[in-house]
Design a protein around this motif. Sequence first.
Motif, PDB file in Angstrom:
ATOM      1  N   TRP A   1       0.829  -1.200   0.000  1.00  0.00           N
ATOM      2  CA  TRP A   1       0.000   0.000   0.000  1.00  0.00           C
ATOM      3  C   TRP A   1       0.868   1.255   0.000  1.00  0.00           C
ATOM      4  N   TYR A   2       1.864   1.273   0.873  1.00  0.00           N
ATOM      5  CA  TYR A   2       2.728   2.436   1.048  1.00  0.00           C
ATOM      6  C   TYR A   2       3.460   2.774  -0.244  1.00  0.00           C
ATOM      7  N   GLN A   3       3.968   1.745  -0.888  1.00  0.00           N
ATOM      8  CA  GLN A   3       4.699   1.940  -2.123  1.00  0.00           C
ATOM      9  C   GLN A   3       3.766   2.401  -3.252  1.00  0.00           C
ATOM     10  N   ALA A   4       2.610   1.751  -3.329  1.00  0.00           N
ATOM     11  CA  ALA A   4       1.649   2.104  -4.380  1.00  0.00           C
ATOM     12  C   ALA A   4       1.145   3.528  -4.202  1.00  0.00           C
ATOM     13  N   ALA A   5       1.014   3.954  -2.934  1.00  0.00           N
ATOM     14  CA  ALA A   5       0.526   5.304  -2.666  1.00  0.00           C
ATOM     15  C   ALA A   5       1.612   6.350  -2.916  1.00  0.00           C
ATOM     16  N   GLY A   6       2.834   5.913  -3.104  1.00  0.00           N
ATOM     17  CA  GLY A   6       3.890   6.849  -3.475  1.00  0.00           C
ATOM     18  C   GLY A   6       4.839   7.222  -2.356  1.00  0.00           C
ATOM     19  N   GLU A   7       4.747   6.536  -1.211  1.00  0.00           N
ATOM     20  CA  GLU A   7       5.624   6.764  -0.069  1.00  0.00           C
ATOM     21  C   GLU A   7       5.438   8.155   0.549  1.00  0.00           C
ATOM     22  N   TYR A   8       6.326   8.469   1.485  1.00  0.00           N
ATOM     23  CA  TYR A   8       6.054   9.548   2.440  1.00  0.00           C
ATOM     24  C   TYR A   8       5.676  10.895   1.834  1.00  0.00           C
ATOM     25  N   ARG A   9       6.467  11.353   0.851  1.00  0.00           N
ATOM     26  CA  ARG A   9       6.245  12.726   0.375  1.00  0.00           C
ATOM     27  C   ARG A   9       4.888  12.896  -0.299  1.00  0.00           C
ATOM     28  N   ARG A  10       4.307  11.799  -0.795  1.00  0.00           N
ATOM     29  CA  ARG A  10       3.009  11.875  -1.446  1.00  0.00           C
ATOM     30  C   ARG A  10       1.882  12.207  -0.468  1.00  0.00           C
ATOM     31  N   PHE A  11       2.111  11.964   0.818  1.00  0.00           N
ATOM     32  CA  PHE A  11       1.030  12.122   1.789  1.00  0.00           C
ATOM     33  C   PHE A  11       0.969  13.533   2.361  1.00  0.00           C
ATOM     34  N   ARG A  12       1.876  14.362   1.955  1.00  0.00           N
ATOM     35  CA  ARG A  12       1.984  15.676   2.570  1.00  0.00           C
ATOM     36  C   ARG A  12       0.685  16.476   2.464  1.00  0.00           C
TER      37      ARG A  12
ATOM     38  N   ARG B   1      -5.901   8.618   7.585  1.00  0.00           N
ATOM     39  CA  ARG B   1      -6.318   7.637   8.587  1.00  0.00           C
ATOM     40  C   ARG B   1      -7.235   6.587   7.967  1.00  0.00           C
ATOM     41  N   ALA B   2      -8.167   7.040   7.149  1.00  0.00           N
ATOM     42  CA  ALA B   2      -9.086   6.105   6.491  1.00  0.00           C
ATOM     43  C   ALA B   2      -8.329   5.156   5.576  1.00  0.00           C
TER      44      ALA B   2
ATOM     45  N   VAL C   1      -5.882  -0.912   5.119  1.00  0.00           N
ATOM     46  CA  VAL C   1      -4.831  -1.917   4.969  1.00  0.00           C
ATOM     47  C   VAL C   1      -5.070  -3.058   5.953  1.00  0.00           C
ATOM     48  N   ASN C   2      -5.081  -4.265   5.440  1.00  0.00           N
ATOM     49  CA  ASN C   2      -5.297  -5.418   6.307  1.00  0.00           C
ATOM     50  C   ASN C   2      -4.150  -5.553   7.301  1.00  0.00           C
ATOM     51  N   GLY C   3      -4.495  -5.624   8.580  1.00  0.00           N
ATOM     52  CA  GLY C   3      -3.479  -5.735   9.610  1.00  0.00           C
ATOM     53  C   GLY C   3      -3.207  -4.422  10.308  1.00  0.00           C
ATOM     54  N   VAL C   4      -3.808  -3.350   9.801  1.00  0.00           N
ATOM     55  CA  VAL C   4      -3.686  -2.042  10.455  1.00  0.00           C
ATOM     56  C   VAL C   4      -5.026  -1.672  11.070  1.00  0.00           C
ATOM     57  N   GLY C   5      -5.096  -1.763  12.376  1.00  0.00           N
ATOM     58  CA  GLY C   5      -6.306  -1.399  13.106  1.00  0.00           C
ATOM     59  C   GLY C   5      -6.165   0.011  13.645  1.00  0.00           C
ATOM     60  N   PRO C   6      -7.107   0.451  14.475  1.00  0.00           N
ATOM     61  CA  PRO C   6      -7.101   1.830  14.969  1.00  0.00           C
ATOM     62  C   PRO C   6      -5.835   2.232  15.714  1.00  0.00           C
ATOM     63  N   GLU C   7      -5.320   1.383  16.582  1.00  0.00           N
ATOM     64  CA  GLU C   7      -4.148   1.815  17.334  1.00  0.00           C
ATOM     65  C   GLU C   7      -2.895   1.867  16.457  1.00  0.00           C
ATOM     66  N   THR C   8      -2.718   0.881  15.614  1.00  0.00           N
ATOM     67  CA  THR C   8      -1.566   0.869  14.714  1.00  0.00           C
ATOM     68  C   THR C   8      -1.622   2.061  13.768  1.00  0.00           C
ATOM     69  N   ALA C   9      -2.808   2.342  13.254  1.00  0.00           N
ATOM     70  CA  ALA C   9      -2.979   3.495  12.363  1.00  0.00           C
ATOM     71  C   ALA C   9      -2.609   4.783  13.088  1.00  0.00           C
ATOM     72  N   ASP C  10      -3.043   4.919  14.329  1.00  0.00           N
ATOM     73  CA  ASP C  10      -2.785   6.145  15.070  1.00  0.00           C
ATOM     74  C   ASP C  10      -1.333   6.277  15.493  1.00  0.00           C
ATOM     75  N   ASP C  11      -0.678   5.152  15.799  1.00  0.00           N
ATOM     76  CA  ASP C  11       0.766   5.179  16.055  1.00  0.00           C
ATOM     77  C   ASP C  11       1.484   5.751  14.840  1.00  0.00           C
ATOM     78  N   ILE C  12       1.116   5.243  13.669  1.00  0.00           N
ATOM     79  CA  ILE C  12       1.758   5.678  12.426  1.00  0.00           C
ATOM     80  C   ILE C  12       1.439   7.142  12.138  1.00  0.00           C
ATOM     81  N   LEU C  13       0.185   7.528  12.323  1.00  0.00           N
ATOM     82  CA  LEU C  13      -0.221   8.912  12.061  1.00  0.00           C
ATOM     83  C   LEU C  13       0.521   9.892  12.970  1.00  0.00           C
TER      84      LEU C  13
END
Length: 231
Positions: free
Chosen positions: A95-106, A114-115, A120-132
Amino acid sequence: MTRAQALAVYNSLLDKYGLQYWWPGETRFEVMVGAVLTQNTAWINVERAIARLKQADCLSPEAILARQPARLAELIRSAGYFNVKARRLQQFCAWYQAAGEYRRFRYWSTARLRAALLMVNGVGPETADDILLYAFDRPVFVIDAYTRRVFGRLGMIAGDEPYEVIRAQFEQALGADVALFKEYHALIVVHGKDVCRSKPRCGQCSLASRCPTAQGNDPCDMHVEGRAHSA
DNA sequence: ACCCAGGGTCATA
DNA sequence: TATGACCATGGG
């Protein structure tokens, strides 16, 4: 909870433990990997897994995706659930690579990012928020088991509310403050390990999960945690 | 021997 | 919406 209450607890924890400078990790991507690997797992075992990934030069989306699942699993063996987590890491990287990696999310809004993470399968609310919060510097308050336990025992929440309910309480009380959110969550975890290590116990027999009357448990207050229950 | 760790998914009711 | 089974290593 009010802003004053939330800040009072924060100041108390900061006074006791000091700044934590979370999240540990040299790069944003390492933070993301750590967030997946630490799911229901002691951090020390995640550190070993990340060290092995580095040693194998396998701490990039390309390297993780190029490796066979079973071979990736053996690198992260120490983090537990290695087959599941190997698959989750690869799905996240795809997902990360397809989305274009970090600079694409700016220019993505926090809500949109967050949505997307939650898709992404395996990313629940807490994991998503850690990353965010820790990889993308977004003002999202992370709720974990320690947050529920510590604030439940302080009587500031019930503890078993849905994830989003508790997150909204903290974010509305504190406003959007990335630096504060980072330190606050870190302090909650550190404090949890310090004095709220055990799960709520049955007041009768000190058993946790296997006690037949565990549902009516009477968790000890954080200030008396560690005191033995009488039989 | 038990309990726990910086969760999430899936099937089931 | 809400449980329960499952994933699995390593330390206390």
